[in-house]
Design a protein around this motif. Structure first.
Motif, PDB file in Angstrom:
ATOM      1  N   GLY A 141      -1.100   6.223  -9.043  1.00  0.00           N
ATOM      2  CA  GLY A 141      -1.693   7.405  -9.672  1.00  0.00           C
ATOM      3  C   GLY A 141      -2.024   8.482  -8.657  1.00  0.00           C
ATOM      4  O   GLY A 141      -1.801   9.666  -8.886  1.00  0.00           O
ATOM      5  N   ALA A 142      -2.525   8.074  -7.509  1.00  0.00           N
ATOM      6  CA  ALA A 142      -2.848   9.037  -6.446  1.00  0.00           C
ATOM      7  C   ALA A 142      -1.580   9.703  -5.922  1.00  0.00           C
ATOM      8  O   ALA A 142      -1.570  10.911  -5.661  1.00  0.00           O
ATOM      9  N   ALA A 143      -0.512   8.948  -5.793  1.00  0.00           N
ATOM     10  CA  ALA A 143       0.754   9.514  -5.315  1.00  0.00           C
ATOM     11  C   ALA A 143       1.323  10.493  -6.332  1.00  0.00           C
ATOM     12  O   ALA A 143       1.830  11.560  -5.964  1.00  0.00           O
ATOM     13  N   THR A 144       1.220  10.171  -7.617  1.00  0.00           N
ATOM     14  CA  THR A 144       1.705  11.061  -8.664  1.00  0.00           C
ATOM     15  C   THR A 144       0.918  12.366  -8.661  1.00  0.00           C
ATOM     16  O   THR A 144       1.492  13.449  -8.742  1.00  0.00           O
ATOM     17  N   ALA A 145      -0.396  12.272  -8.532  1.00  0.00           N
ATOM     18  CA  ALA A 145      -1.238  13.472  -8.498  1.00  0.00           C
ATOM     19  C   ALA A 145      -0.895  14.332  -7.287  1.00  0.00           C
ATOM     20  O   ALA A 145      -0.831  15.568  -7.389  1.00  0.00           O
ATOM     21  N   SER A 146      -0.644  13.699  -6.161  1.00  0.00           N
ATOM     22  CA  SER A 146      -0.288  14.426  -4.947  1.00  0.00           C
ATOM     23  C   SER A 146       1.038  15.167  -5.128  1.00  0.00           C
ATOM     24  O   SER A 146       1.173  16.326  -4.734  1.00  0.00           O
ATOM     25  N   ALA A 184       0.824  -1.206   0.000  1.00  0.00           N
ATOM     26  CA  ALA A 184       0.000   0.000   0.000  1.00  0.00           C
ATOM     27  C   ALA A 184       0.857   1.254   0.000  1.00  0.00           C
ATOM     28  O   ALA A 184       0.454   2.288  -0.513  1.00  0.00           O
ATOM     29  N   LEU A 185       2.043   1.169   0.549  1.00  0.00           N
ATOM     30  CA  LEU A 185       2.917   2.331   0.650  1.00  0.00           C
ATOM     31  C   LEU A 185       3.993   2.347  -0.431  1.00  0.00           C
ATOM     32  O   LEU A 185       4.919   3.131  -0.363  1.00  0.00           O
ATOM     33  N   GLN A 186       3.878   1.501  -1.418  1.00  0.00           N
ATOM     34  CA  GLN A 186       4.957   1.325  -2.372  1.00  0.00           C
ATOM     35  C   GLN A 186       5.380   2.588  -3.105  1.00  0.00           C
ATOM     36  O   GLN A 186       6.534   2.737  -3.457  1.00  0.00           O
ATOM     37  N   THR A 187       4.495   3.516  -3.329  1.00  0.00           N
ATOM     38  CA  THR A 187       4.844   4.683  -4.107  1.00  0.00           C
ATOM     39  C   THR A 187       5.148   5.900  -3.269  1.00  0.00           C
ATOM     40  O   THR A 187       5.834   6.795  -3.720  1.00  0.00           O
ATOM     41  N   SER A 188       4.628   5.931  -2.064  1.00  0.00           N
ATOM     42  CA  SER A 188       4.833   7.099  -1.221  1.00  0.00           C
ATOM     43  C   SER A 188       4.591   6.743   0.232  1.00  0.00           C
ATOM     44  O   SER A 188       3.561   6.177   0.561  1.00  0.00           O
ATOM     45  N   PRO A 189       5.521   7.107   1.112  1.00  0.00           N
ATOM     46  CA  PRO A 189       5.304   6.803   2.509  1.00  0.00           C
ATOM     47  C   PRO A 189       4.086   7.508   3.088  1.00  0.00           C
ATOM     48  O   PRO A 189       3.595   7.130   4.132  1.00  0.00           O
ATOM     49  N   GLY A 190       3.578   8.530   2.428  1.00  0.00           N
ATOM     50  CA  GLY A 190       2.438   9.265   2.935  1.00  0.00           C
ATOM     51  C   GLY A 190       1.096   8.614   2.656  1.00  0.00           C
ATOM     52  O   GLY A 190       0.085   9.034   3.186  1.00  0.00           O
ATOM     53  N   LEU A 191       1.062   7.606   1.829  1.00  0.00           N
ATOM     54  CA  LEU A 191      -0.206   6.963   1.519  1.00  0.00           C
ATOM     55  C   LEU A 191      -0.689   6.142   2.703  1.00  0.00           C
ATOM     56  O   LEU A 191       0.075   5.464   3.359  1.00  0.00           O
ATOM     57  N   ALA A 192      -1.956   6.194   2.954  1.00  0.00           N
ATOM     58  CA  ALA A 192      -2.526   5.434   4.058  1.00  0.00           C
ATOM     59  C   ALA A 192      -2.665   3.968   3.666  1.00  0.00           C
ATOM     60  O   ALA A 192      -2.910   3.646   2.512  1.00  0.00           O
ATOM     61  N   PHE A 193      -2.515   3.117   4.646  1.00  0.00           N
ATOM     62  CA  PHE A 193      -2.735   1.695   4.448  1.00  0.00           C
ATOM     63  C   PHE A 193      -4.208   1.474   4.157  1.00  0.00           C
ATOM     64  O   PHE A 193      -5.063   1.995   4.853  1.00  0.00           O
ATOM     65  N   SER A 194      -4.502   0.723   3.128  1.00  0.00           N
ATOM     66  CA  SER A 194      -5.903   0.507   2.793  1.00  0.00           C
ATOM     67  C   SER A 194      -6.287  -0.953   2.984  1.00  0.00           C
ATOM     68  O   SER A 194      -5.485  -1.857   2.741  1.00  0.00           O
ATOM     69  N   SER A 195      -7.513  -1.165   3.424  1.00  0.00           N
ATOM     70  CA  SER A 195      -7.997  -2.534   3.585  1.00  0.00           C
ATOM     71  C   SER A 195      -8.116  -3.207   2.217  1.00  0.00           C
ATOM     72  O   SER A 195      -7.969  -4.421   2.114  1.00  0.00           O
ATOM     73  N   GLU A 196      -8.351  -2.402   1.183  1.00  0.00           N
ATOM     74  CA  GLU A 196      -8.431  -2.969  -0.166  1.00  0.00           C
ATOM     75  C   GLU A 196      -7.082  -3.549  -0.578  1.00  0.00           C
ATOM     76  O   GLU A 196      -7.016  -4.641  -1.148  1.00  0.00           O
ATOM     77  N   ALA A 197      -5.992  -2.832  -0.285  1.00  0.00           N
ATOM     78  CA  ALA A 197      -4.661  -3.344  -0.608  1.00  0.00           C
ATOM     79  C   ALA A 197      -4.398  -4.636   0.155  1.00  0.00           C
ATOM     80  O   ALA A 197      -3.849  -5.593  -0.392  1.00  0.00           O
ATOM     81  N   GLN A 198      -4.799  -4.672   1.413  1.00  0.00           N
ATOM     82  CA  GLN A 198      -4.614  -5.883   2.207  1.00  0.00           C
ATOM     83  C   GLN A 198      -5.367  -7.048   1.585  1.00  0.00           C
ATOM     84  O   GLN A 198      -4.822  -8.126   1.400  1.00  0.00           O
ATOM     85  N   GLY A 242      -6.378  -7.919  -9.433  1.00  0.00           N
ATOM     86  CA  GLY A 242      -6.914  -7.043  -8.389  1.00  0.00           C
ATOM     87  C   GLY A 242      -5.820  -6.273  -7.674  1.00  0.00           C
ATOM     88  O   GLY A 242      -5.944  -5.072  -7.422  1.00  0.00           O
ATOM     89  N   CYS A 243      -4.734  -6.939  -7.353  1.00  0.00           N
ATOM     90  CA  CYS A 243      -3.613  -6.274  -6.688  1.00  0.00           C
ATOM     91  C   CYS A 243      -2.979  -5.252  -7.628  1.00  0.00           C
ATOM     92  O   CYS A 243      -2.660  -4.134  -7.215  1.00  0.00           O
ATOM     93  N   ARG A 244      -2.831  -5.608  -8.888  1.00  0.00           N
ATOM     94  CA  ARG A 244      -2.251  -4.671  -9.860  1.00  0.00           C
ATOM     95  C   ARG A 244      -3.113  -3.412  -9.965  1.00  0.00           C
ATOM     96  O   ARG A 244      -2.599  -2.295 -10.027  1.00  0.00           O
ATOM     97  N   ALA A 245      -4.424  -3.577  -9.943  1.00  0.00           N
ATOM     98  CA  ALA A 245      -5.320  -2.422 -10.013  1.00  0.00           C
ATOM     99  C   ALA A 245      -5.126  -1.511  -8.800  1.00  0.00           C
ATOM    100  O   ALA A 245      -5.081  -0.287  -8.933  1.00  0.00           O
ATOM    101  N   VAL A 246      -4.989  -2.102  -7.603  1.00  0.00           N
ATOM    102  CA  VAL A 246      -4.750  -1.308  -6.393  1.00  0.00           C
ATOM    103  C   VAL A 246      -3.401  -0.594  -6.501  1.00  0.00           C
ATOM    104  O   VAL A 246      -3.301   0.592  -6.191  1.00  0.00           O
ATOM    105  N   MET A 247      -2.387  -1.309  -6.943  1.00  0.00           N
ATOM    106  CA  MET A 247      -1.052  -0.715  -7.089  1.00  0.00           C
ATOM    107  C   MET A 247      -1.101   0.460  -8.066  1.00  0.00           C
ATOM    108  O   MET A 247      -0.544   1.529  -7.790  1.00  0.00           O
ATOM    109  N   ASP A 248      -1.757   0.272  -9.189  1.00  0.00           N
ATOM    110  CA  ASP A 248      -1.854   1.334 -10.190  1.00  0.00           C
ATOM    111  C   ASP A 248      -2.624   2.538  -9.665  1.00  0.00           C
ATOM    112  O   ASP A 248      -2.225   3.678  -9.860  1.00  0.00           O
ATOM    113  N   ARG A 249      -3.729   2.272  -9.000  1.00  0.00           N
ATOM    114  CA  ARG A 249      -4.560   3.358  -8.469  1.00  0.00           C
ATOM    115  C   ARG A 249      -3.785   4.155  -7.418  1.00  0.00           C
ATOM    116  O   ARG A 249      -3.786   5.384  -7.433  1.00  0.00           O
ATOM    117  N   GLU A 250      -3.098   3.479  -6.515  1.00  0.00           N
ATOM    118  CA  GLU A 250      -2.349   4.171  -5.476  1.00  0.00           C
ATOM    119  C   GLU A 250      -1.131   4.891  -6.047  1.00  0.00           C
ATOM    120  O   GLU A 250      -0.768   5.962  -5.580  1.00  0.00           O
TER     121      GLU A 250
END
Length: 91
Positions: free
Chosen positions: A78-83, A19-33, A68-76
């Protein structure tokens, strides 16, 4: 023998790393788990509990993770890049 509680803790650590692979600031998500724990154990169990190494392993093996995991990784990612873009624009 490893106790179930220890295994559960290791899974949580591995999933957090994903869940934190792209940025240490990303919150842990139950979806990633939910989506990535199995992949982390299958592909990167030798790296647990070293979060940076699990993170690098998951990125390195992204082509082998479940859809499913790849989709979570990609989405997170993308969110880190936007941030990062917002932060750069604010400066």
């Amino acid at each position: 023998m490893i106790r179930i509680q220890t295994i559960a803790s290791l899974l949580a650590i591995a999933t957090t790393a994903i869940a934190l692979q792209t940025s240490p600031g990303l919150a842990f998500s139950s979806e990633a788990q939910q989506m990535c724990t199995g992949d982390a154990m299958r592909l990167c169990s030798s790296e647990i509990p070293d979060i940076p190494r699990v993170r690098a392993c998951m990125v390195r093996n992204k082509a082998q993770v479940s859809p499913g995991c790849r989709a979570v990784m990609d989405r997170e990612a993308g969110a880190a890049t936007a941030s990062r873009k917002r932060e750069a624009a604010a400066q």
